[in-house]
Write a protein that holds these residues in place. Structure first.
Motif, PDB file in Angstrom:
ATOM      1  N   SER A 123       0.811  -1.218   0.000  1.00 21.90           N
ATOM      2  CA  SER A 123       0.000   0.000   0.000  1.00 21.90           C
ATOM      3  C   SER A 123       0.851   1.278   0.000  1.00 21.90           C
ATOM      4  N   TYR A 124       2.151   1.146   0.187  1.00 20.78           N
ATOM      5  CA  TYR A 124       3.058   2.300   0.160  1.00 20.78           C
ATOM      6  C   TYR A 124       3.739   2.474  -1.200  1.00 20.78           C
ATOM      7  N   THR A 125       3.391   1.636  -2.178  1.00 21.04           N
ATOM      8  CA  THR A 125       4.118   1.622  -3.450  1.00 21.04           C
ATOM      9  C   THR A 125       4.142   2.983  -4.136  1.00 21.04           C
ATOM     10  N   TYR A 126       2.972   3.589  -4.359  1.00 20.00           N
ATOM     11  CA  TYR A 126       2.914   4.872  -5.069  1.00 20.00           C
ATOM     12  C   TYR A 126       3.651   5.957  -4.275  1.00 20.00           C
ATOM     13  N   LEU A 127       3.469   5.967  -2.969  1.00 21.23           N
ATOM     14  CA  LEU A 127       4.153   6.939  -2.120  1.00 21.23           C
ATOM     15  C   LEU A 127       5.669   6.773  -2.223  1.00 21.23           C
ATOM     16  N   LEU A 128       6.143   5.533  -2.172  1.00 24.11           N
ATOM     17  CA  LEU A 128       7.587   5.278  -2.266  1.00 24.11           C
ATOM     18  C   LEU A 128       8.145   5.677  -3.633  1.00 24.11           C
ATOM     19  N   ILE A 129       7.367   5.486  -4.681  1.00 24.01           N
ATOM     20  CA  ILE A 129       7.802   5.933  -6.019  1.00 24.01           C
ATOM     21  C   ILE A 129       7.946   7.455  -6.028  1.00 24.01           C
ATOM     22  N   ASP A 130       6.951   8.155  -5.490  1.00 22.38           N
ATOM     23  CA  ASP A 130       7.035   9.618  -5.407  1.00 22.38           C
ATOM     24  C   ASP A 130       8.293  10.057  -4.655  1.00 22.38           C
ATOM     25  N   LEU A 131       8.509   9.463  -3.490  1.00 23.80           N
ATOM     26  CA  LEU A 131       9.654   9.856  -2.657  1.00 23.80           C
ATOM     27  C   LEU A 131      10.987   9.473  -3.294  1.00 23.80           C
ATOM     28  N   ALA A 132      11.032   8.320  -3.956  1.00 19.13           N
ATOM     29  CA  ALA A 132      12.268   7.903  -4.626  1.00 19.13           C
ATOM     30  C   ALA A 132      12.624   8.871  -5.756  1.00 19.13           C
ATOM     31  N   CYS A 133      11.610   9.389  -6.434  1.00 15.52           N
ATOM     32  CA  CYS A 133      11.864  10.316  -7.543  1.00 15.52           C
ATOM     33  C   CYS A 133      12.390  11.664  -7.073  1.00 15.52           C
ATOM     34  N   ILE A 134      12.042  12.046  -5.881  1.00 14.38           N
ATOM     35  CA  ILE A 134      12.433  13.384  -5.425  1.00 14.38           C
ATOM     36  C   ILE A 134      13.652  13.381  -4.498  1.00 14.38           C
ATOM     37  N   CYS A 135      14.004  12.259  -3.906  1.00 10.26           N
ATOM     38  CA  CYS A 135      15.032  12.272  -2.855  1.00 10.26           C
ATOM     39  C   CYS A 135      16.396  12.749  -3.372  1.00 10.26           C
ATOM     40  N   ILE A 136      16.890  12.227  -4.466  1.00  2.73           N
ATOM     41  CA  ILE A 136      18.206  12.662  -4.964  1.00  2.73           C
ATOM     42  C   ILE A 136      18.170  14.108  -5.465  1.00  2.73           C
ATOM     43  N   PRO A 137      17.179  14.493  -6.299  1.00  3.53           N
ATOM     44  CA  PRO A 137      17.132  15.904  -6.692  1.00  3.53           C
ATOM     45  C   PRO A 137      16.998  16.856  -5.502  1.00  3.53           C
ATOM     46  N   PHE A 138      16.223  16.458  -4.502  1.00  2.47           N
ATOM     47  CA  PHE A 138      16.073  17.306  -3.314  1.00  2.47           C
ATOM     48  C   PHE A 138      17.418  17.509  -2.628  1.00  2.47           C
ATOM     49  N   LEU A 139      18.123  16.422  -2.359  1.00  2.00           N
ATOM     50  CA  LEU A 139      19.428  16.523  -1.679  1.00  2.00           C
ATOM     51  C   LEU A 139      20.445  17.275  -2.543  1.00  2.00           C
ATOM     52  N   ALA A 140      20.451  16.992  -3.840  1.00  2.00           N
ATOM     53  CA  ALA A 140      21.407  17.637  -4.738  1.00  2.00           C
ATOM     54  C   ALA A 140      21.096  19.120  -4.943  1.00  2.00           C
ATOM     55  N   SER A 141      19.889  19.537  -4.634  1.00  4.11           N
ATOM     56  CA  SER A 141      19.544  20.949  -4.832  1.00  4.11           C
ATOM     57  C   SER A 141      20.263  21.869  -3.849  1.00  4.11           C
ATOM     58  N   PHE A 142      20.940  21.285  -2.854  1.00  4.87           N
ATOM     59  CA  PHE A 142      21.718  22.077  -1.898  1.00  4.87           C
ATOM     60  C   PHE A 142      23.198  22.156  -2.269  1.00  4.87           C
ATOM     61  N   TYR A 143      23.560  21.654  -3.437  1.00  2.00           N
ATOM     62  CA  TYR A 143      24.955  21.716  -3.898  1.00  2.00           C
ATOM     63  C   TYR A 143      25.377  23.188  -3.924  1.00  2.00           C
ATOM     64  N   PRO A 144      26.406  23.569  -3.171  1.00  2.00           N
ATOM     65  CA  PRO A 144      26.724  24.983  -2.983  1.00  2.00           C
ATOM     66  C   PRO A 144      27.126  25.734  -4.262  1.00  2.00           C
ATOM     67  N   LYS A 145      27.781  25.077  -5.199  1.00  2.00           N
ATOM     68  CA  LYS A 145      28.234  25.782  -6.405  1.00  2.00           C
ATOM     69  C   LYS A 145      27.099  26.120  -7.361  1.00  2.00           C
ATOM     70  N   HIS A 146      26.009  25.419  -7.240  1.00  5.39           N
ATOM     71  CA  HIS A 146      24.867  25.672  -8.132  1.00  5.39           C
ATOM     72  C   HIS A 146      23.592  25.273  -7.389  1.00  5.39           C
TER      73      HIS A 146
END
Length: 169
Positions: free
Chosen positions: A3-26
């Motif tokens: 029952s968490y499948t769709y939620l986990l897909i959403d979170l998996a899609c955003i986790c790396i871009p979210f973390l990488a969005s704090f890269y200081p040079k850009h």
């Protein structure tokens, strides 16, 4: 866990871009305000589309893969989809513009656009009796015609699209 499948897909899609969005040079996080303003406007249109297409029975959501929380007839995971997926896509575009100075599709973008316009127009015509296919392909073809007429550079958009497309499959 199913029952968490769709939620986990959403979170998996955003986790790396979210973390990488704090890269200081850009730092993409500095663009979040602009992103969320634009995203809200677009998401509202597509959520209305989703609502009516679900209401008409054109598509639905398998409850086996959902938490069971709904707003109207839309599962909460679908609402999150319209935050997570656009965020990941826009972040990818933003990162590619930083990493690559010239898109490899710069010279061929006109031809790619013509192919897309032709394919989407043909699909809309062939599937005029299927509301989703007709409207999605028809509006996409019309929008691409408009962008071609305005001579918008779509080369980085195509690069982003072709890069993320395998993840949708």
């Amino acid at each position: 866990m199913q029952s968490y499948t769709y939620l986990l897909i959403d979170l998996a899609c955003i986790c790396i871009p979210f973390l990488a969005s704090f890269y200081p040079k850009h730092a993409f996080f500095k663009q979040w305000k602009s992103f969320f303003k634009a995203n809200v406007l677009v998401s509202i249109a597509f959520l209305i589309w989703d609502y009516y297409f679900t209401e008409m029975g054109i598509w639905g959501f398998n409850p086996d893969y959902l938490l069971g929380l709904y707003i109207g007839n839309l599962p909460v995971e679908e609402l999150l989809f319209f935050i997570c997926i656009p965020f990941a896509c826009v972040f990818t575009f933003f990162a590619l513009k930083f990493l690559i100075k010239t898109s490899p599709f710069f010279k061929s973008q006109r031809y790619i656009t013509l192919v897309f316009i032709s394919v989407f127009s043909l699909l809309a015509i062939l599937h005029y009796h299927k509301w989703y296919t007709f409207t999605a392909c028809g509006f996409t073809a019309l929008y691409l015609m408009f962008l071609k007429w305005k001579q918008v550079d779509l080369s980085f958009h195509y690069l982003t699209y072709f890069l993320i497309l395998p993840f949708f499959f």
